[in-house]
Motif scaffolding. Structure first.
Motif, short mmCIF file in Angstrom:
data_model
loop_
_atom_site.label_atom_id
_atom_site.label_comp_id
_atom_site.label_asym_id
_atom_site.label_seq_id
_atom_site.Cartn_x
_atom_site.Cartn_y
_atom_site.Cartn_z
N THR A 66 -24.51 -16.58 -3.60
CA THR A 66 -24.26 -17.39 -2.40
C THR A 66 -23.00 -18.22 -2.57
N MET A 67 -22.67 -18.55 -3.82
CA MET A 67 -21.42 -19.26 -4.12
C MET A 67 -20.28 -18.27 -4.33
N THR A 68 -20.57 -17.22 -5.13
CA THR A 68 -19.52 -16.26 -5.48
C THR A 68 -19.02 -15.51 -4.24
N GLY A 69 -19.93 -15.08 -3.37
CA GLY A 69 -19.53 -14.36 -2.16
C GLY A 69 -18.61 -15.19 -1.29
N TYR A 70 -18.94 -16.48 -1.15
CA TYR A 70 -18.10 -17.39 -0.36
C TYR A 70 -16.71 -17.51 -0.99
N THR A 71 -16.67 -17.71 -2.32
CA THR A 71 -15.40 -17.89 -3.02
C THR A 71 -14.52 -16.66 -2.92
N LEU A 72 -15.11 -15.48 -3.09
CA LEU A 72 -14.33 -14.25 -3.04
C LEU A 72 -13.77 -14.00 -1.64
N ALA A 73 -14.56 -14.27 -0.61
CA ALA A 73 -14.07 -14.11 0.77
C ALA A 73 -12.95 -15.10 1.04
N LEU A 74 -13.14 -16.32 0.57
CA LEU A 74 -12.14 -17.37 0.76
C LEU A 74 -10.83 -16.98 0.10
N ALA A 75 -10.90 -16.51 -1.16
CA ALA A 75 -9.70 -16.13 -1.90
C ALA A 75 -9.00 -14.93 -1.27
N SER A 76 -9.78 -14.00 -0.72
CA SER A 76 -9.21 -12.78 -0.15
C SER A 76 -8.43 -13.04 1.13
N VAL A 77 -8.88 -14.03 1.90
CA VAL A 77 -8.25 -14.26 3.21
C VAL A 77 -7.07 -15.24 3.13
N ILE A 78 -7.00 -16.04 2.07
CA ILE A 78 -5.91 -17.02 1.95
C ILE A 78 -4.53 -16.36 2.04
N PRO A 79 -4.28 -15.22 1.34
CA PRO A 79 -2.94 -14.62 1.43
C PRO A 79 -2.53 -14.22 2.84
N LEU A 80 -3.51 -13.91 3.69
CA LEU A 80 -3.20 -13.50 5.06
C LEU A 80 -2.78 -14.65 5.95
N THR A 81 -3.10 -15.87 5.55
CA THR A 81 -2.98 -17.01 6.45
C THR A 81 -1.55 -17.29 6.85
N GLY A 82 -0.62 -17.20 5.89
CA GLY A 82 0.79 -17.48 6.21
C GLY A 82 1.33 -16.53 7.26
N TRP A 83 1.09 -15.23 7.07
CA TRP A 83 1.55 -14.24 8.04
C TRP A 83 0.86 -14.43 9.39
N ALA A 84 -0.45 -14.61 9.36
CA ALA A 84 -1.22 -14.74 10.60
C ALA A 84 -0.81 -15.98 11.39
N ALA A 85 -0.49 -17.07 10.68
CA ALA A 85 -0.05 -18.30 11.36
C ALA A 85 1.26 -18.06 12.10
N ASP A 86 2.16 -17.30 11.47
CA ASP A 86 3.43 -16.99 12.12
C ASP A 86 3.25 -15.99 13.26
N ARG A 87 2.30 -15.07 13.09
CA ARG A 87 2.11 -13.99 14.07
C ARG A 87 1.35 -14.47 15.31
N PHE A 88 0.29 -15.22 15.11
CA PHE A 88 -0.58 -15.60 16.23
C PHE A 88 -0.45 -17.07 16.63
#
Length: 528
Positions: A66-88
């Motif tokens: 329940t902790m690990t799943g949250y952390t892995l999802a969080l870490a996986s989506v962070i790299p997308l944030t910079g591009w997505a912020a500029d795109r959307f």
């Protein structure tokens, strides 16, 4: 300040060196709401792990997902944030992140099995992973480089207080209502944050989008997830040599290493994470300082509640309350540090902050099984004073030199660094503490007796458990007293490591800017 100015990061010249104006503070309120949800949730859930074991009839390793799943999802989506912020646009993406997090929270409260709870926690993580880098981007653009220290101080409040008050809130909700409410509490906050953001954040003005870096995505996000999974598995296995630890960690590291030359290649005009920002000396030094500090701070943060629970027999709520002086200290110095970082540069502030934290941490190297609470609370307060002048000024040193176009990418880079370092720190201190405890025969005996007694503290049950293990029931008191002393000694030893690591942060901190930071030319930032 107009909406356009807030979005672009332009500030009123009359206020560029003055206090934060109403427009920036209103935007800061939105960001802080989102940050509170994301950060509190991590520590609140940590208190409920034993409850999940009972509720779903699962092992500690199973509920840890329940902790690990949250952390892995969080870490996986962070790299997308910079591009997505500029795109959307930051407003649309922030609303989506809050919506995902809130929906995930409600679903978690409805989970009827551990598998469903882990799945819903992953959904939460996808939203939570975007909230912090997006919040940093929105605030930095709103305030402009001249006032980034002050807005980072605002964002730092939930970042530092979340680990302290999370156990208090979590323990209170579980004891007074049920575990479902540690998730349902996010519903009103999430609705409020969505309405608030919809009204307050300016309309997005999105430029033509960059090409998405598909190869970078295929390398970095799975790489971060695999590496963090391996590292976070170390405490469970007690060693880094277990196949379940080193195999995913090595695969993840290989993918991350492969991403580096791809991100730096001249043909890759818009990499998923802009590593060319490291051509900026201030950014590079700040990232190194952040990594060392996050390893030491987040790793050591694990020790304080564990000491109070395992050695002093406090419950989760009591341990959380005892950590409050740390938060009080941080609240006192954080606003002051934010103003000073803008006026005289973050370097001097961070050096003083780290020195104060080191002094407070050093006090914990002397703790025993019966150390006075006054002594420990004083040490925590001293550490809090130092923390208020450390983490956010380090971020200020990095973000204040970024141009408007690079803020989203810089925020992403900082958050990836912090997430990886925090996981490394947690695993490192968990293993050191476990190995120290293994050296005590009394701790082993006490653990075996408690296990045979199924956690009961009834003297007759403990005596029967001891007898079944071939241990003289008459020696129970001596065994448990010795175990408590040995546990306290183990914690003191680990605090020595923590003190040394925090002290090492002085090295990169010495190279942080010691005068007011000025923005640099955009071309120089990425080596063009």
């Amino acid at each position: 300040m107009t909406d356009t100015q807030i979005q672009s990061g332009e500030t009123d010249p009359g206020h560029s060196s003055d206090k934060l104006d109403k427009g920036v503070l209103v935007v800061a309120g939105v960001v802080v709401l989102g940050a509170i949800m994301s950060i509190l949730d991590i520590t609140v859930v940590s208190v409920a792990l034993e409850t999940f074991q009972r509720e779903f009839d699962a092992t500690a390793a199973e509920v840890a997902w329940t902790m690990t799943g949250y952390t892995l999802a969080l870490a996986s989506v962070i790299p997308l944030t910079g591009w997505a912020a500029d795109r959307f646009g930051t407003k649309r993406l922030y609303l989506l992140a809050v919506l995902l997090f809130t929906a995930g929270s409600v679903l978690c409260a409805t989970a009827t099995s551990l598998e469903l709870l882990v799945l819903y926690r992953v959904l939460q993580g996808l939203g939570g992973g975007m909230l912090m880098p997006l919040g940093m981007t929105i605030l930095t653009r709103a305030a402009g480089p001249e006032r980034v220290g002050r807005v980072m101080a605002v964002l730092g409040i939930p970042m530092l207080l979340g680990p302290i008050f999370g156990p208090i809130i979590g323990g209170a909700l579980i004891d007074s209502v049920s575990w479902h409410w540690i998730f349902l509490i996010n519903l009103p906050i999430g609705i409020g944050a969505i309405v608030y953001a919809w009204i307050v954040l300016p309309k997005d003005e999105v430029e033509p989008s960059e090409t998405f870096d598909w190869l970078g995505m295929a390398l970095l996000s799975p790489g971060l997830a695999a590496f963090l999974y391996g590292v976070s598995s170390i405490p469970e296995h007690g060693t880094a040599t277990a196949t379940e630890v080193w195999l995913p960690a090595v695969i993840g590291l290989a993918l991350i290493v492969a991403f580096v030359p791809w991100a730096l290649a001249r043909r890759n005009i818009h990499p998923l994470v802009e590593l060319r920002l490291f051509t900026n000396k201030d950014m590079t030094v700040a990232v190194l300082a952040m990594m060392l500090f996050a390893i030491a701070f987040f790793g050591a943060s694990l020790l304080f509640p564990l000491y109070f629970i395992q050695v002093r027999s406090e419950d989760a709520l009591g341990a959380g309350l005892l950590l409050a002086p740390q938060g009080v200290g941080a609240m006192i110095t954080m606003p002051i540090a934010g103003v000073l970082a803008d006026k005289i540069g973050p370097g001097k502030i961070v050096l003083v902050g780290i020195a104060v934290i080191t002094a407070g941490m050093a006090m914990f190297t002397q703790i025993g099984a019966d150390t006075s609470y006054a002594y420990m609370l004083t040490a925590l307060f001293i550490m809090g004073l130092g923390m208020g002048g450390t983490m956010m000024p380090i971020m200020t040193a990095a973000l204040a030199t970024l141009t408007h176009d690079n803020v989203a990418r810089g925020s992403t880079l900082l958050n990836i660094t912090q997430q990886v370092a925090a996981s490394i720190g947690t695993a490192l201190f968990s293993v050191i503490l476990t190995n120290e405890l293994k050296q005590s025969a009394a701790v082993g005996q006490a653990g075996a007796i408690s296990g045979a007694a199924k956690g009961s503290d009834d003297p007759s049950v403990l005596a029967q458990a001891a007898q079944s293990l071939g241990i003289d029931p008459g020696s129970l008191e001596a065994i448990f007293a010795r175990a408590t002393e040995d546990m306290a000694s183990a914690f003191a030893t680990v605090f020595i490591v923590a003190t040394v690591l925090v002290g090492c942060c002085l090295i990169p901190a010495a190279f942080l800017p010691r005068k007011k930071v000025a923005p640099v030319d955009p071309a120089a930032m990425i080596g063009h």
